[in-house]
Scaffold this active site. Structure first.
Site, short mmCIF file in Angstrom:
data_model
loop_
_atom_site.label_atom_id
_atom_site.label_comp_id
_atom_site.label_asym_id
_atom_site.label_seq_id
_atom_site.Cartn_x
_atom_site.Cartn_y
_atom_site.Cartn_z
N SER A 159 0.82 -1.21 0.00
CA SER A 159 0.00 0.00 0.00
C SER A 159 0.85 1.26 0.00
O SER A 159 0.32 2.36 -0.20
CB SER A 159 -0.94 0.01 1.21
OG SER A 159 -0.20 0.04 2.41
N LYS A 172 -6.23 5.25 8.06
CA LYS A 172 -5.05 5.98 7.61
C LYS A 172 -5.32 7.49 7.56
O LYS A 172 -4.50 8.29 8.01
CB LYS A 172 -4.62 5.46 6.23
CG LYS A 172 -4.04 4.05 6.28
CD LYS A 172 -3.70 3.54 4.89
CE LYS A 172 -3.08 2.14 4.97
NZ LYS A 172 -2.76 1.60 3.65
#
Length: 818
Positions: A670, A713
């Site tokens: 990611s 996040k």
């Protein structure tokens, strides 16, 4: 570029899905009917119905899905629904095998008759215990015995008279000598009216007190008669044996008449063929052990006069005729459903218990055979957690063998069987049980791969999903589910605003806006915790503020590590910049998971480039901290650079990329786009904005791919910016496909609404590098990339590195030649 950046911003309505309480057709769950059906698991329910409906061999059910999705509750509900009209299975009993006591016999009786049969057999033995002493003390019995004794005595007397006639007027006389329980006739001389033994008479001859000629005559005469007398004595013995047999025959006959009379109602009540054979064998065995039966209730004489011993226990004498009711289905209304929470070998398959006798030895018999859940579920359903069961020694192999053969032989599993063997081998039980095991997808795949028997015995897979489609019908069902839990757990009703808050939380748990989480146990916990908040607030109904407070409190209880990391960032122990611009440096985002809590935190990623042939060096990999997926992401970066910049020149560089201050393992791709931005910045010598954190994976064509944990996040970087002060320019750049997954906390959404924070969505590296640098990414033309664009600067730098390396090589060769 400002206009371009604004186009990439995610609009407010895309940041979070909201449920309007007005869209719910109720003000409180008290107005709703409780839910009875299963929500959002159509695939799993259909597969479960198929497996239960298939009555062919091998169609046992393997239920997969993530723990915490309420699989067990759904299985209970489905079995209760599908099991209403099934037949009640037979009762199972073990009884003594009198011919081979080590092989107890199995009796199958209609449900409820097993317990009745056990009770009737107990009544029979109790009747024997009470009636037998009276029988052998009855006038009829005594009269018949006396009659036999008198007849015997007359015959014996007749024999004695015959002997007396033989010895009459011979100087000899017959005497009776006691030899044990019998009297034996003998011929001895008669001297002066007294019988004398030959040895005594011989002494008298030696002493001159009796004539020798007379002695010789008497001895010869006795010898003549001895053979005939011995023959008569033998006849007396045979007569005694015959009388003894007649006595035994009388005992047997009278006992059998009594026993058959007591047993007759039981024979009428239980006419099964195998039961009839067992009852016949019971009578035969009792007759064979009639001497023991006759001692029932009779005290035994002790070694001293007047001492009485208690005798053999009646329970010990009558135990062989008891019934071991293995499975009692008398209270079942349909096929049994057994959920075994502790699937040990003993609990599942039963055992044969042992007891220590007075001598210190181990003893067992058919009454010590105990059934386990597997046998108790015969004719019905057994549900177990396979991971628990498979860890227990012997369970998996026995389960497979029993399901393949459709039989089970009860035994005690013991690794030290050669020391503690029971010696019993009970008759095998024919099994017709549907086994439902719960496991995860990994366990399913492992067993399918390594165990060839899996496909033979678990042909029906039931896969429960972790999420369900968000539509009006499911929303209505969830509201009714809340109503069911309110009633079940005796908590306060939920208002429409509270139900809306719960639904929004389920969307966040699912990770997708169009889905709702199927984590029903977690939902039930949230309902209870929200009720607690309402209780603290002295409210009669649970409102949305109570649900939100329950969620906040749950985070507070679990986020100690998150707070400690944030403190380290605030005090400067962990380097994270949220302002300014730096070349070759960018904020990546990582997700930390601690069981029931997951949070995101920024992490500084740096890239350094130079002349060389080493290519891209993954410092995490070199230090053995990088996982395989992260390593793959780094290889993709090389592919992207070759695709974009190595079509007209060799790709010659040395670049190192590192997660700064990362001391644990790193995996996942990611951050691959983030690493690429840092690498391009270092090559182009163009600074990157530090007030933007980046997440997203990249492919070799530069397309940004979606990642997981996007909400956590964003919220992690928002918290860092909030602690240092929101400027309005800060934000997070995410992959465009992840916009559909956004379900941000209200605090973050409100900050974005007020212009204090931003979320951008990009679909390519071009868009991302423009946002981070404020420069155009550049497009490739015949003459090269767009002038003064980021890609043009990168291409120029790579060409310079390649030419520099070539010139350096030439000069190095020249110096060597010189």
């Amino acid at each position: 570029m400002a206009g371009r950046n604004s186009q990439l911003k995610v609009s407010l309505d895309q940041l979070r899905w909201t449920m309007s309480p007005d869209a719910l057709p109720f003000e409180s769950t008290a107005e709703l009917e409780p839910l009875t059906e299963i929500i959002g698991q159509e695939r799993g329910v259909q597969a479960f119905r198929f497996g239960i409906g298939m009555d062919k061999k091998g169609y046992n059910l393997f239920v997969t899905g993530e723990p915490g999705t309420g699989r067990m509750a759904m299985i209970r509900k489905l079995l209760a629904e599908l099991n209403r009209h099934g037949e009640v299975p037979n009762d199972l009993c073990y009884v003594n095998n009198f011919k081979h006591s080590e092989e107890p016999l199995l009796l199958r009786l209609e449900a409820g008759k097993g317990n009745l049969f056990k009770k009737r057999m107990h009544e029979f033995t109790e009747g024997i215990k009470q009636e037998v002493p009276q029988l052998f003390e009855s006038e009829e019995y005594i009269a018949r015995k006396n009659e036999l004794a008198e007849a015997h005595e007359k015959q014996v007397m007749g024999f004695y008279k015959a002997i007396e006639e033989k010895v009459k007027d011979t100087g000899l006389v017959m005497v009776r000598m006691q030899m044990g329980p019998l009297q034996r006739p003998d011929i001895v001389p008669l001297v002066d009216g007294e019988p004398k033994r030959l040895i005594q008479l011989e002494e008298m001859v030696e002493n001159g007190r009796f004539p020798r000629e007379e002695f010789e005559r008497l001895r010869e005469k006795r010898k003549e008669l001895k053979e005939e007398i011995d023959h008569i004595v033998q006849e007396i013995k045979e007569l005694h044996k015959a009388v003894g047999k007649k006595h035994e025959e009388v005992d047997r006959l009278m006992f059998m008449n009594l026993a058959e009379e007591i047993l007759l109602p039981l024979r009428h009540e239980f006419q099964e063929e195998k039961v009839a054979r067992f009852l016949d064998s019971v009578l035969e065995n009792m007759v064979e052990h009639l001497d023991e039966i006759k001692t029932l209730g009779v005290p035994q004489k002790g070694p001293l006069p007047g001492m009485v011993m208690p005798g053999v226990s009646p329970e010990h004498i009558l135990r062989p005729y008891a019934v071991n009711l293995l499975v009692d289905n008398s209270e079942q209304e349909g096929p049994p459903v057994i959920i075994e929470s502790y699937p040990t070998y003993r609990n599942l398959f039963g055992s044969i218990e042992r007891v220590m006798d007075r001598a210190g030895g181990w003893r067992t018999d058919f009454t010590k055979i105990k059934a386990g859940s597997f046998v108790k579920a015969n004719g019905g359903y057994l549900v177990i957690n396979l991971l628990d069961a498979i860890m227990e020694p012997g369970v998996w192999s026995t389960l497979k063998r029993s399901l393949k053969t459709e039989q089970i032989e009860i035994e005690t599993y013991d690794p030290y069987y050669f020391i503690t063997a029971t010696g019993l081998k009970p008759e095998r039980i024919g099994m017709n049980v549907k086994v439902v095991v719960l496991g995860d997808n990994r366990l399913w795949a492992l067993l399918r791969h390594y165990d060839p028997d899996m496909h033979k015995i678990f042909k029906a897979r039931v896969d429960f999903d972790t999420a369900m489609d968000r539509n009006d019908r499911v929303v209505e069902q969830l509201a009714r589910f809340v109503r069911s839990e309110v009633e079940k757990r005796e908590i306060r009703p939920f208002s429409s605003t509270a139900v809306a808050a719960v639904l929004e939380h389920l969307v966040r748990l699912s990770g997708r806006k169009e889905k709702l989480s199927a984590a029903f146990p977690r939902l039930a916990d949230l309902l209870v915790e929200s009720d607690y908040q309402a209780k603290m607030d002295n409210a009669e109904t649970v409102e949305d503020r109570h649900v939100l407070q329950a969620l906040d409190d749950a985070v507070y209880r679990a986020n100690r590590v998150e707070e400690r990391l944030q403190e380290m960032i605030d005090r400067g122990s962990l380097f994270v910049d949220v302002e300014g611009e730096v070349v070759g440096q960018i904020n990546g985002l990582a997700v930390y998971s601690f069981g029931d809590y997951m949070f995101g935190k920024p992490s500084r990623i740096t890239a350094v480039t130079s002349m060389g042939k080493d290519g891209i060096i993954n410092i995490e990999r070199e230090s053995e901290l990088s996982g395989p997926i992260h390593n793959k992401g780094m290889q993709i970066l090389s592919g992207y650079l070759r695709s974009m910049f190595a079509q007209d020149k060799p790709l010659t560089l040395a670049a190192s990329i590192a997660f700064e201050q990362a001391y644990g393992g790193i995996d996942g791709d990611s951050a691959s786009s983030t690493e690429l931005y840092a690498l391009l910045s270092s090559l182009a010598d163009v600074p990157l904005r530090q007030d933007i954190a980046v997440t997203g994976s990249v492919n070799q064509r530069g397309q940004i791919q979606p990642i997981g944990g996007v909400n956590e996040k964003i919220e992690g970087f928002f918290l860092c910016c909030k602690k240092s002060g929101l400027t309005g320019s800060q934000g997070v750049m995410i992959p465009k496909p992840n916009v559909k997954d956004l379900m941000l906390r209200h605090e973050v959404v409100e900050a974005i609404r007020q212009g204090q924070f931003n979320v951008w969505a990009v679909s390519s590296i071009d868009q991302g590098i423009e946002l981070l640098t404020g420069r155009k990414a550049g497009k490739r033309t015949k003459a090269g990339y767009t002038k003064n664009s980021v890609f043009e600067m990168v291409d120029r730098k790579l060409r310079a590195l390649a030419e520099g390396l070539r010139e350096f090589g030439k000069s190095d060769d020249s110096s060597r030649t010189g």
